[in-house]
Write a protein that holds these residues in place. Structure first.
Motif, PDB file in Angstrom:
ATOM      1  N   TYR A 156       3.610  11.785  88.789  1.00 50.25           N
ATOM      2  CA  TYR A 156       3.314  12.945  87.936  1.00 50.25           C
ATOM      3  C   TYR A 156       4.403  14.011  88.083  1.00 50.25           C
ATOM      4  N   GLU A 157       4.766  14.321  89.310  1.00 48.81           N
ATOM      5  CA  GLU A 157       5.794  15.337  89.536  1.00 48.81           C
ATOM      6  C   GLU A 157       7.157  14.880  89.030  1.00 48.81           C
ATOM      7  N   ARG A 158       7.424  13.581  89.087  1.00 48.83           N
ATOM      8  CA  ARG A 158       8.664  13.080  88.512  1.00 48.83           C
ATOM      9  C   ARG A 158       8.675  13.301  86.998  1.00 48.83           C
ATOM     10  N   CYS A 159       7.534  13.074  86.365  1.00 52.64           N
ATOM     11  CA  CYS A 159       7.434  13.334  84.926  1.00 52.64           C
ATOM     12  C   CYS A 159       7.718  14.809  84.616  1.00 52.64           C
ATOM     13  N   LEU A 160       7.082  15.709  85.377  1.00 62.17           N
ATOM     14  CA  LEU A 160       7.307  17.136  85.152  1.00 62.17           C
ATOM     15  C   LEU A 160       8.766  17.506  85.325  1.00 62.17           C
ATOM     16  N   ALA A 161       9.389  16.946  86.362  1.00 63.96           N
ATOM     17  CA  ALA A 161      10.802  17.259  86.619  1.00 63.96           C
ATOM     18  C   ALA A 161      11.702  16.785  85.493  1.00 63.96           C
ATOM     19  N   ARG A 162      11.279  15.795  84.752  1.00 62.18           N
ATOM     20  CA  ARG A 162      12.084  15.276  83.644  1.00 62.18           C
ATOM     21  C   ARG A 162      11.661  15.859  82.306  1.00 62.18           C
ATOM     22  N   GLY A 163      10.802  16.875  82.337  1.00 66.23           N
ATOM     23  CA  GLY A 163      10.476  17.591  81.121  1.00 66.23           C
ATOM     24  C   GLY A 163       9.284  17.073  80.353  1.00 66.23           C
ATOM     25  N   VAL A 164       8.508  16.152  80.922  1.00 60.93           N
ATOM     26  CA  VAL A 164       7.303  15.666  80.246  1.00 60.93           C
ATOM     27  C   VAL A 164       6.252  16.775  80.260  1.00 60.93           C
ATOM     28  N   GLU A 165       5.627  16.990  79.121  1.00 59.80           N
ATOM     29  CA  GLU A 165       4.549  17.973  79.013  1.00 59.80           C
ATOM     30  C   GLU A 165       3.202  17.273  79.109  1.00 59.80           C
ATOM     31  N   PHE A 166       2.296  17.830  79.903  1.00 58.15           N
ATOM     32  CA  PHE A 166       0.949  17.274  80.041  1.00 58.15           C
ATOM     33  C   PHE A 166      -0.064  18.265  79.460  1.00 58.15           C
ATOM     34  N   ARG A 167      -0.999  17.725  78.693  1.00 58.28           N
ATOM     35  CA  ARG A 167      -2.098  18.530  78.171  1.00 58.28           C
ATOM     36  C   ARG A 167      -3.401  17.886  78.634  1.00 58.28           C
TER      37      ARG A 167
ATOM     38  N   PRO B 108      15.505   7.704  95.947  1.00 62.78           N
ATOM     39  CA  PRO B 108      14.604   6.669  96.456  1.00 62.78           C
ATOM     40  C   PRO B 108      13.155   7.141  96.419  1.00 62.78           C
ATOM     41  N   LEU B 109      12.258   6.208  96.231  1.00 59.78           N
ATOM     42  CA  LEU B 109      10.835   6.513  96.276  1.00 59.78           C
ATOM     43  C   LEU B 109      10.476   7.228  97.571  1.00 59.78           C
ATOM     44  N   GLU B 110      11.114   6.802  98.650  1.00 59.40           N
ATOM     45  CA  GLU B 110      10.792   7.348  99.974  1.00 59.40           C
ATOM     46  C   GLU B 110      11.170   8.822 100.120  1.00 59.40           C
ATOM     47  N   SER B 111      11.910   9.384  99.152  1.00 61.19           N
ATOM     48  CA  SER B 111      12.177  10.821  99.169  1.00 61.19           C
ATOM     49  C   SER B 111      10.947  11.618  98.750  1.00 61.19           C
ATOM     50  N   HIS B 112       9.961  10.939  98.173  1.00 69.28           N
ATOM     51  CA  HIS B 112       8.797  11.623  97.636  1.00 69.28           C
ATOM     52  C   HIS B 112       7.494  11.194  98.292  1.00 69.28           C
ATOM     53  N   VAL B 113       7.425   9.978  98.790  1.00 69.09           N
ATOM     54  CA  VAL B 113       6.250   9.518  99.522  1.00 69.09           C
ATOM     55  C   VAL B 113       6.727   8.664 100.696  1.00 69.09           C
ATOM     56  N   GLU B 114       5.871   8.529 101.687  1.00 64.47           N
ATOM     57  CA  GLU B 114       6.178   7.655 102.819  1.00 64.47           C
ATOM     58  C   GLU B 114       5.387   6.358 102.660  1.00 64.47           C
ATOM     59  N   ALA B 115       6.101   5.285 102.317  1.00 65.30           N
ATOM     60  CA  ALA B 115       5.467   3.977 102.167  1.00 65.30           C
ATOM     61  C   ALA B 115       5.745   3.151 103.417  1.00 65.30           C
ATOM     62  N   VAL B 116       4.691   2.620 104.025  1.00 66.09           N
ATOM     63  CA  VAL B 116       4.836   1.863 105.268  1.00 66.09           C
ATOM     64  C   VAL B 116       4.187   0.496 105.105  1.00 66.09           C
ATOM     65  N   GLN B 117       4.768  -0.508 105.764  1.00 72.09           N
ATOM     66  CA  GLN B 117       4.170  -1.838 105.736  1.00 72.09           C
ATOM     67  C   GLN B 117       2.922  -1.877 106.616  1.00 72.09           C
TER      68      GLN B 117
END
Length: 507
Positions: A239-250, A74-83
């Motif tokens: 961004y961190e999700r991308c890194l965890a899935r092997g995306v390379e950033f330059r 879930p998104l909420e595992s990585h950020v806290e979204a509140v109404q």
């Protein structure tokens, strides 16, 4: 496994990159600046933290879907979204105020009746019912599906079921937001409430089609959300999700050209002459940048939706205040312009002379992460300004002076924050030129969401181009600007690459 080069690290580009990496492709993102997020940036000073781009999150389900599809988390595992509740406090030109509950039609109707008089709430509630019909008719083609080849069906049909209006012995139906306000809402304050949703995206309510009723409907139906720590935290999580899935950033790597081979995109050329081969190229850049790096490869064939360039940008003022945020303060306050006609002429008509007092959005998050201690408050002010000003020598206001622009916003905000000037420690200004530097968009233009009707002038180009292997993503391509639209753009591009032209969108 395909090699995929992504130009730009904006939110749409990263959303697409994460999905493509999960599908087994090797993805490299080339970003000319030193950070990710595109327009979703932040600023820190003396223990204060501010969002310099979007400050609130509509339709968070788009980003929840990204995290589920790229890791079953879930998104909420990585950020806290509140109404955010109330969704907004509105301060109208006549001094009337209304605080509108979040995602509650009955609550909003009651609040407007109390603030504006009996019947006002019901007129707004009836409008939302009609807006829902517009949403239901356009949601899939404008958010969840690749742009239709027969896109003119979207361009020619007005999906908003306007109420017949008799005028001068003629029966007419509202075709623009301004006409909805005048003929259906019949209260200048309700009209200002409606038009503020268009103005926030740099759209002129006098010419914006009635189909833009979906903008306030989205907020009403799905609520207004805030990410603890600021919206920059959402960019970090993606961004961190991308890194965890092997995306390379330059980072700090500018793409100067898209390489063509045998009639299809075959990679990119970098500043300095280095070439990087790729089977697909995904460009998440503004139209002028795309023209520069892709040239004729990205040209649209006759009969396709052309690239659209926005006429509006944003001026933002960051305020560091002494004194604690008062309990019960609304997260968002919209201070409406005292002269609506003068404001629209100033922003959209190029009216000469001093700028008009703007409509100002005041964000006052209840978030300890944004301040050095409980005895201070971080506030963000923003207003819509002409994009063309960003091309001059760092102009920040409609009068061409960043200091004057900041003064306009601070003056307007004093209607929402009594004693503001006495509490002010310092302020920072972010102009259209700053947006241009961060995103590459000429004049600091900010893209608007795709909308139906109006002859298609508010649609954005399809994600595929006439060159096989070259795709576009982000706010300047289908389905347009805004955080939900950026996320959907990434999903559409990933689907088109993974499944091919037969991809028809999420189910």
């Amino acid at each position: 496994m395909a090699r995929i080069a992504v130009i730009g690290a904006g939110m749409g580009a990263m959303a697409g990159a994460a999905r493509l990496a999960v599908a087994g492709h090797r993805v490299v993102v080339y970003e000319r600046t030193q950070t990710y997020g595109g327009a979703v940036r932040g600023f820190e000073r003396d223990g204060f933290r501010f969002d310099t781009g979007p400050g609130l999150l509509p339709l968070p389900a788009v980003w929840r879907d990204l995290f589920l599809k790229t890791g079953r988390e879930p998104l909420e595992s990585h950020v806290e979204a509140v109404q955010v509740d109330p969704s907004a406090r509105h301060v109208f030109a006549d001094g009337t105020e209304a605080a509108l509950p979040n995602a509650s039609r009955a609550g909003v109707v009651a609040a407007l009746d109390t603030a504006l008089g009996a019947g006002a709430g019901q007129r707004w509630g009836d409008f939302l019912v009609r807006a829902r019909e517009s949403w239901d008719r356009t949601r899939r083609p404008l958010l969840e599906e690749p742009l239709w080849p027969n896109w003119r069906v979207l361009a020619e049909r007005e999906p908003y079921p306007a109420v017949p209006h008799k005028r001068l012995l003629r029966t007419r139906r509202a075709g623009t937001l301004a006409e909805i306000g005048a003929w259906e809402l019949r209260d200048p304050r309700l009209a200002a409430l409606l038009e503020s949703h268009a103005l926030a995206y740099g759209l002129d309510p006098r010419t914006t089609p009635a189909s833009a009723a979906v903008l306030p409907y989205m907020e009403h139906a799905f609520g207004t959300w805030y990410v603890r720590g600021g919206m920059r935290e959402l960019a970090r999580a993606v961004y961190e999700r991308c890194l965890a899935r092997g995306v390379e950033f330059r980072f700090g790597t500018e793409v100067t050209a898209v390489v063509e081979k045998d009639g299809r995109a075959a990679g990119v050329e970098l500043a300095g002459g280095e070439a990087a081969e790729a089977d697909f190229v995904v460009a998440g850049v503004a139209p002028d940048v795309l023209d520069r790096v892709a040239g004729g490869l990205a040209e649209r064939a006759a009969g396709e939706v052309p690239a659209r360039r926005s006429a509006a940008s944003r001026l933002t003022v960051l305020l560091a205040l002494r004194g604690a945020r008062p309990e019960g303060t609304a997260h968002r306050t919209v201070v409406h312009a005292p002269d609506r006609d003068a404001e629209l002429a100033s922003v959209f008509d190029g009216a000469p002379g001093p700028s008009a007092r703007p409509t100002v959005t005041v964000l006052r998050p209840d978030d300890p992460a944004l301040v050095p201690d409980a005895g201070h408050e971080a506030v963000v002010l923003s207003a819509t300004v002409p994009a063309a000003l960003g091309a001059a020598a760092d102009p920040g206001s409609r009068s061409g002076d960043p200091a004057a622009g900041a003064e306009e916003l601070i003056t307007a905000a004093t209607r929402a924050i009594p004693g503001l000037r006495d509490r002010l420690l310092w302020h920072e200004v972010r102009t259209p030129a700053d947006i241009e530097a961060a995103t590459g968009a000429a004049g600091g233009a900010v893209p608007a969401p795709a909308l139906a009707a109006a002859g298609g002038r508010l649609l954005h180009p399809a994600n595929g181009t006439r060159t096989p292997g070259l795709f576009t993503v982000g706010g300047w391509s289908h389905p347009g600007g805004g955080l939900p639209h950026a996320g959907m753009s990434g999903a559409l591009v990933a689907g088109l690459i993974v499944e091919g032209p037969e991809f028809r969108g999420s189910q």
